[in-house]
Design a protein around this motif. Structure first.
Motif, short mmCIF file in Angstrom:
data_model
loop_
_atom_site.label_atom_id
_atom_site.label_comp_id
_atom_site.label_asym_id
_atom_site.label_seq_id
_atom_site.Cartn_x
_atom_site.Cartn_y
_atom_site.Cartn_z
N UNK A 88 -0.50 -9.03 -10.69
CA UNK A 88 -1.25 -8.27 -9.69
C UNK A 88 -0.36 -7.91 -8.50
N UNK A 89 0.53 -8.82 -8.13
CA UNK A 89 1.45 -8.56 -7.02
C UNK A 89 2.43 -7.44 -7.36
N UNK A 90 2.93 -7.45 -8.60
CA UNK A 90 3.84 -6.40 -9.03
C UNK A 90 3.17 -5.04 -9.00
N UNK A 91 1.94 -4.98 -9.50
CA UNK A 91 1.22 -3.71 -9.55
C UNK A 91 0.86 -3.23 -8.14
N UNK A 92 0.38 -4.13 -7.30
CA UNK A 92 0.03 -3.74 -5.93
C UNK A 92 1.26 -3.24 -5.17
N UNK B 109 4.82 -17.77 -9.19
CA UNK B 109 6.15 -17.27 -8.83
C UNK B 109 7.25 -18.21 -9.28
N UNK B 110 6.87 -19.33 -9.85
CA UNK B 110 7.83 -20.30 -10.40
C UNK B 110 8.45 -19.83 -11.71
N UNK C 233 11.67 -9.87 -4.80
CA UNK C 233 11.79 -8.57 -4.15
C UNK C 233 10.80 -7.54 -4.65
N UNK C 234 10.52 -7.56 -5.95
CA UNK C 234 9.64 -6.55 -6.54
C UNK C 234 8.17 -6.90 -6.51
N UNK C 235 7.85 -8.15 -6.24
CA UNK C 235 6.44 -8.55 -6.27
C UNK C 235 5.83 -8.76 -4.89
N UNK D 111 7.27 -13.74 2.60
CA UNK D 111 7.82 -12.48 2.10
C UNK D 111 6.83 -11.32 2.16
N UNK D 112 5.54 -11.59 1.95
CA UNK D 112 4.54 -10.53 2.10
C UNK D 112 4.41 -10.14 3.57
N UNK D 113 3.96 -8.92 3.81
CA UNK D 113 3.81 -8.43 5.18
C UNK D 113 2.61 -9.02 5.90
N UNK D 114 1.48 -9.10 5.18
CA UNK D 114 0.24 -9.56 5.82
C UNK D 114 -0.46 -10.61 4.96
#
Length: 247
Positions: A114-118, A134-135, A175-177, A206-209
């Motif tokens: 879901x993180x990759x797609x978002x 993420x492991x 980086x990509x997720x 790493x995420x913005x929000x």
């Protein structure tokens, strides 16, 4: 006159075949926010259906589905996070509509997908991740350090193929997720032995929000009172993003 809610099996066509899923829909004309739920490695959509039902009962439309080759009930040797990313992209494309907010929910490996797609799209309003895996890159590197990849291998009782590892080993997963800039809620148990909580602590950086909710003493999965508390936390988060439009 308000139409009765609809709960129905709905398959989404893809180049690999039908992506089987289930839609919980209040009323097509209302354009309620739609939450798309992605299950974890080896699981099926039933593993997240409890959350889908809770969200539906609180006014959200929901869609849950089975990744192609992502369940222990099927051949998993051709599956990877990249094939699952493609599946989820197809599902989001199917429902993408500027008049409807789309929210992605992912559990474990489904959280990474879901993180990759978002991170790739501009039509996602918010992201909800439960103990995101993420492991996985570190785990695969640990298992196959300086070894030739076998055609298939056993992982946690599942038979996976080398395609699961090949691209991942050289991929910038962090980086990509974590490029998604919208509101992100991460929920993780402090006693998770499968995916240590330090990975979600790093993800928040790493995420913005992003915001992390820690569930004391919980492992890789939430049950009973923990699941109820997590659902309440997610509903509060959903309420907070109601006034936000897509990126």
């Amino acid at each position: 006159m308000t139409k009765r809610p609809v709960i129905k099996d709905l398959s989404v066509p893809s180049s690999k075949g039908q992506i089987k899923g289930r839609l919980y829909l209040h009323d097509k004309k209302q354009k309620n926010p739609l939450i798309i739920l992605a299950h974890g490695l080896g699981d099926s959509m039933e593993s997240v259906e409890g959350y889908a039902q809770t969200f539906f009962e609180n006014g959200y439309d929901t869609y849950l589905f089975n990744f192609i080759g992502g369940s222990m009930l099927n051949d998993m040797t051709k599956m990877s996070i990249f094939t699952e990313k493609d599946d989820l992209n197809v599902v989001v494309d199917y429902f993408s509509n500027k008049k409807r907010k789309l929210i992605l929910f992912g559990a474990s490996q489904g959280g990474v997908v879901a993180s990759l797609v978002a991170s790739l799209r501009n039509d996602i309003t918010a992201l909800i991740l439960l103990y995101p895996a993420f492991v996985m890159k570190d785990e695969m590197q640990r298992l196959f350090a300086n070894q030739k990849l076998p055609k298939t291998f056993d992982f946690a009782g599942m038979c996976l193929g080398k395609v699961y590892v090949e691209k991942l080993s050289k991929y910038d997963l962090w980086g990509n997720s974590t490029k998604f800039k919208g509101p992100t809620l991460i929920v993780h148990g402090t006693a998770d032995q499968t995916v240590p909580i330090r990975y979600s602590i790093e993800a928040v950086r790493k995420f913005t929000k992003a915001r992390l909710v820690e569930v004391t003493h919980a492992g890789h999965g939430f049950y009973g009172r923990d699941q109820m508390k997590v659902s309440e936390e997610i509903l509060r988060f959903l309420e907070s993003v109601k006034g936000i439009s897509e990126r």
